[in-house]
Design a protein around this motif. Structure first.
Motif, mmCIF file in Angstrom:
data_model
loop_
_atom_site.group_PDB
_atom_site.id
_atom_site.type_symbol
_atom_site.label_atom_id
_atom_site.label_comp_id
_atom_site.label_asym_id
_atom_site.label_seq_id
_atom_site.Cartn_x
_atom_site.Cartn_y
_atom_site.Cartn_z
ATOM 1 N N LEU A 1 0.853 -1.189 0.000
ATOM 2 C CA LEU A 1 0.000 0.000 0.000
ATOM 3 C C LEU A 1 0.887 1.238 0.000
ATOM 4 O O LEU A 1 1.804 1.345 0.831
ATOM 5 C CB LEU A 1 -0.926 0.020 1.211
ATOM 6 C CG LEU A 1 -1.918 1.188 1.304
ATOM 7 C CD1 LEU A 1 -3.215 0.749 1.997
ATOM 8 C CD2 LEU A 1 -1.338 2.404 2.049
ATOM 9 N N VAL A 2 0.643 2.148 -0.929
ATOM 10 C CA VAL A 2 1.361 3.424 -0.988
ATOM 11 C C VAL A 2 0.326 4.539 -0.933
ATOM 12 O O VAL A 2 -0.627 4.558 -1.722
ATOM 13 C CB VAL A 2 2.206 3.551 -2.274
ATOM 14 C CG1 VAL A 2 2.936 4.894 -2.291
ATOM 15 C CG2 VAL A 2 3.197 2.401 -2.378
ATOM 16 N N TYR A 3 0.517 5.459 0.004
ATOM 17 C CA TYR A 3 -0.407 6.579 0.210
ATOM 18 C C TYR A 3 0.364 7.888 0.056
ATOM 19 O O TYR A 3 1.486 8.026 0.571
ATOM 20 C CB TYR A 3 -1.006 6.477 1.605
ATOM 21 C CG TYR A 3 -1.732 7.705 2.114
ATOM 22 C CD1 TYR A 3 -3.101 7.859 1.954
ATOM 23 C CD2 TYR A 3 -1.040 8.703 2.799
ATOM 24 C CE1 TYR A 3 -3.779 8.968 2.442
ATOM 25 C CE2 TYR A 3 -1.693 9.824 3.289
ATOM 26 C CZ TYR A 3 -3.061 9.948 3.114
ATOM 27 O OH TYR A 3 -3.712 11.059 3.608
ATOM 28 N N PHE A 4 -0.228 8.831 -0.664
ATOM 29 C CA PHE A 4 0.371 10.168 -0.768
ATOM 30 C C PHE A 4 -0.702 11.207 -0.508
ATOM 31 O O PHE A 4 -1.803 11.137 -1.065
ATOM 32 C CB PHE A 4 0.988 10.417 -2.144
ATOM 33 C CG PHE A 4 1.476 11.837 -2.309
ATOM 34 C CD1 PHE A 4 2.712 12.223 -1.814
ATOM 35 C CD2 PHE A 4 0.679 12.797 -2.921
ATOM 36 C CE1 PHE A 4 3.149 13.535 -1.924
ATOM 37 C CE2 PHE A 4 1.111 14.113 -3.047
ATOM 38 C CZ PHE A 4 2.354 14.483 -2.544
ATOM 39 N N ALA A 5 -0.365 12.172 0.344
ATOM 40 C CA ALA A 5 -1.250 13.309 0.589
ATOM 41 C C ALA A 5 -0.443 14.587 0.395
ATOM 42 O O ALA A 5 0.671 14.714 0.909
ATOM 43 C CB ALA A 5 -1.832 13.265 1.999
ATOM 44 N N GLY A 6 -0.988 15.498 -0.360
ATOM 45 C CA GLY A 6 -0.311 16.761 -0.646
ATOM 46 C C GLY A 6 -0.829 17.308 -1.956
ATOM 47 O O GLY A 6 -1.930 16.971 -2.398
ATOM 48 N N HIS A 7 -0.054 18.158 -2.587
ATOM 49 C CA HIS A 7 -0.459 18.732 -3.865
ATOM 50 C C HIS A 7 -0.165 17.756 -4.999
ATOM 51 O O HIS A 7 0.951 17.257 -5.132
ATOM 52 C CB HIS A 7 0.293 20.040 -4.130
ATOM 53 C CG HIS A 7 -0.315 21.226 -3.441
ATOM 54 N ND1 HIS A 7 -1.566 21.697 -3.747
ATOM 55 C CD2 HIS A 7 0.175 22.025 -2.455
ATOM 56 C CE1 HIS A 7 -1.837 22.750 -2.984
ATOM 57 N NE2 HIS A 7 -0.792 22.964 -2.191
ATOM 58 N N GLY A 8 -1.175 17.490 -5.813
ATOM 59 C CA GLY A 8 -0.986 16.775 -7.056
ATOM 60 C C GLY A 8 -1.016 17.803 -8.176
ATOM 61 O O GLY A 8 -1.973 18.564 -8.304
ATOM 62 N N LEU A 9 0.032 17.855 -8.966
ATOM 63 C CA LEU A 9 0.190 18.913 -9.959
ATOM 64 C C LEU A 9 0.326 18.331 -11.364
ATOM 65 O O LEU A 9 0.568 17.136 -11.538
ATOM 66 C CB LEU A 9 1.423 19.751 -9.624
ATOM 67 C CG LEU A 9 1.464 20.336 -8.201
ATOM 68 C CD1 LEU A 9 2.826 20.939 -7.914
ATOM 69 C CD2 LEU A 9 0.364 21.372 -8.014
ATOM 70 N N VAL B 1 -2.038 -1.428 -3.669
ATOM 71 C CA VAL B 1 -3.069 -0.431 -3.393
ATOM 72 C C VAL B 1 -2.404 0.939 -3.379
ATOM 73 O O VAL B 1 -1.445 1.168 -2.642
ATOM 74 C CB VAL B 1 -3.752 -0.690 -2.039
ATOM 75 C CG1 VAL B 1 -4.826 0.367 -1.768
ATOM 76 C CG2 VAL B 1 -4.355 -2.085 -2.003
ATOM 77 N N ILE B 2 -2.899 1.845 -4.223
ATOM 78 C CA ILE B 2 -2.398 3.217 -4.277
ATOM 79 C C ILE B 2 -3.523 4.143 -3.815
ATOM 80 O O ILE B 2 -4.624 4.114 -4.378
ATOM 81 C CB ILE B 2 -1.973 3.623 -5.703
ATOM 82 C CG1 ILE B 2 -1.050 2.564 -6.309
ATOM 83 C CG2 ILE B 2 -1.331 5.001 -5.702
ATOM 84 C CD1 ILE B 2 0.297 2.463 -5.657
ATOM 85 N N ILE B 3 -3.260 4.939 -2.792
ATOM 86 C CA ILE B 3 -4.238 5.905 -2.300
ATOM 87 C C ILE B 3 -3.640 7.295 -2.467
ATOM 88 O O ILE B 3 -2.608 7.606 -1.867
ATOM 89 C CB ILE B 3 -4.603 5.656 -0.830
ATOM 90 C CG1 ILE B 3 -5.160 4.239 -0.660
ATOM 91 C CG2 ILE B 3 -5.613 6.681 -0.337
ATOM 92 C CD1 ILE B 3 -5.506 3.872 0.774
ATOM 93 N N LEU B 4 -4.281 8.109 -3.298
ATOM 94 C CA LEU B 4 -3.771 9.448 -3.588
ATOM 95 C C LEU B 4 -4.754 10.497 -3.072
ATOM 96 O O LEU B 4 -5.823 10.679 -3.643
ATOM 97 C CB LEU B 4 -3.568 9.627 -5.096
ATOM 98 C CG LEU B 4 -2.619 8.642 -5.779
ATOM 99 C CD1 LEU B 4 -2.525 8.945 -7.263
ATOM 100 C CD2 LEU B 4 -1.246 8.654 -5.114
ATOM 101 N N ASP B 5 -4.370 11.162 -2.013
ATOM 102 C CA ASP B 5 -5.169 12.277 -1.497
ATOM 103 C C ASP B 5 -4.511 13.550 -2.022
ATOM 104 O O ASP B 5 -3.881 14.302 -1.296
ATOM 105 C CB ASP B 5 -5.186 12.254 0.032
ATOM 106 C CG ASP B 5 -6.214 13.218 0.605
ATOM 107 O OD1 ASP B 5 -6.747 14.034 -0.164
ATOM 108 O OD2 ASP B 5 -6.482 13.160 1.812
ATOM 109 N N CYS B 6 -4.634 13.721 -3.324
ATOM 110 C CA CYS B 6 -3.951 14.820 -4.007
ATOM 111 C C CYS B 6 -4.909 15.973 -4.290
ATOM 112 O O CYS B 6 -5.962 15.776 -4.884
ATOM 113 C CB CYS B 6 -3.373 14.355 -5.341
ATOM 114 S SG CYS B 6 -2.009 13.207 -5.198
#
Length: 376
Positions: free
Chosen positions: A81-89, A130-135
């Motif tokens: 599982l990889v999760y990223f939260a921040g700005h998606g540009l 599992v990829i979770i992008l809170d971008c």
């Protein structure tokens, strides 16, 4: 069939960037990471060992962010599982990149391209990714989007499950005064409090449908998903709001519809199903103790039904289930489920015992006992 990751063979990497020099900061992102790590390492969810769940806060460079992902991908055999939260540009070509603290909108070399992450996870041998992008997308980047599904379209990886927050600006993503970002806050709420009227365990598909409904009702960005094969059946957590339906207590022919132990993929779900068996009998603990052969003290049954960990031995469990009216074949199915969960529980490495801090001995403790320093 639903599946629960094997904690010993699974890894999670949680990345978050909350402070930016050239973009709007997202302070709520800093709260997302420890809260999500707490859920994933808890017994109600994946129960990952703490060293299998890496938290990467404010990575400054591409390697700061991706080296931990590469290490996790190299070791994960069950689920990554990889999760990223921040700005998606978006860069000038419309390709997605993740914003680092010094990132500049439109300049992908100042951040981490999604393609870089994609190359790492594509080489991972894990059964599920599992990829979770809170971008979030800044207002200007949002104007470059071709449509609301672009983020998910770009992030799709074969054999994986992508759960992404809708592209939006920072203010919509992290509402003022709220502890978490809109998407992750709702995600955490579901995992912590559950969903009324749903099954005993919550899989990715169930959580996704709930997120879409709840966030849309609140007028917030609606998440997207892309899933390949059966990844959506991956269990995320036990459902704390689960209640057996009275209408389902009886099967056809008037027979009791007991909980299915094979559907219990967590210890918590197993123990809750065990308590549900007694509720379906309509018998008191005292009455069950009297029916048991050999008899069991009511206090022993009460302790069994209030446990938070699996019993180390099977004997009392078997006597209890037989007293509830289960057939020998049904009791055998419960024993198989207990053995399966015990193996997983025992394979989990014990947490390291912290060493006692070493403090320098004060001068008066250095002298040998019985010896006095001569005065000059």
């Amino acid at each position: 069939m639903r599946a629960l990751p094997d904690p010993a063979e699974s890894r999670a990497v949680l990345v978050g960037v909350s402070r930016y020099s050239a973009l709007e900061s997202l302070p709520a992102v800093a709260n997302n990471l420890p809260a999500l790590a707490d859920v994933l390492t808890g017994s109600a969810s994946w129960h990952l060992p703490s060293d299998h769940c890496s938290v990467i806060a404010e990575p400054q460079t591409l390697r700061d962010m991706l080296d931990p992902v590469k290490a996790a991908a190299d070791h994960a055999k069950d689920t990554l599982l990889v999760y990223f939260a921040g700005h998606g540009l978006l860069d000038g070509r419309g390709e997605l990149f993740f914003g680092l603290p010094g990132s500049v909108q439109g300049q992908s070399y100042t951040g981490v391209t999604y393609q870089s992450l994609r190359e790492i996870v594509r080489d991972c041998a894990a059964q599920r990714i599992v990829i979770i992008l809170d971008c979030c997308m800044s207002g200007r980047a949002l104007g470059l989007m071709g449509g609301e599904d672009l983020l998910a379209d770009q992030a799709e990886i074969d054999g994986s499950y992508l759960l992404a927050a809708a592209p939006e600006n920072g203010r919509a993503l992290a509402p003022p005064g709220e502890r978490y970002t809109a998407f992750t806050g709702e995600f955490l709420r579901v995992l912590r409090h559950g969903i009324i009227g749903r099954s005993r365990e919550l899989d990715l598909n169930t959580v996704y449908q709930w997120l879409r409904s709840e966030l849309a009702a609140k007028g917030r960005p609606v998440p997207q998903k892309r899933d390949r094969n059966t990844a959506g059946r991956l269990v995320l957590a036990s459902n704390p709001a689960y209640r057996p339906s009275p209408a389902s207590a009886r099967a056809s022919g008037g027979e009791t519809a007991w909980p299915d132990p094979e559907e219990c993929h967590t210890v918590l779900a197993f123990l809750e199903a065990l308590a549900e068996v007694r509720a379906l009998t309509g018998l008191t603990i005292q009455a069950l103790g009297e029916r048991a052969e050999p008899s069991v003290a009511p206090a022993t049954i009460s302790r069994l039904l209030n446990r938070r960990t699996l019993p180390a031995t099977w004997k009392t469990l078997g006597i209890y289930l037989a007293a509830c009216g289960l057939t020998p074949e049904q009791v055998d199915a419960w024993q198989s489920a207990w053995q399966r969960l015990r193996i997983k529980e025992q394979s989990r490495p014990d947490p390291p015992v912290p060493a006692a801090p070493q403090r320098p001995a004060p001068p008066w403790r250095v002298r040998l006992p019985g010896r006095r320093r001569k005065r000059p």
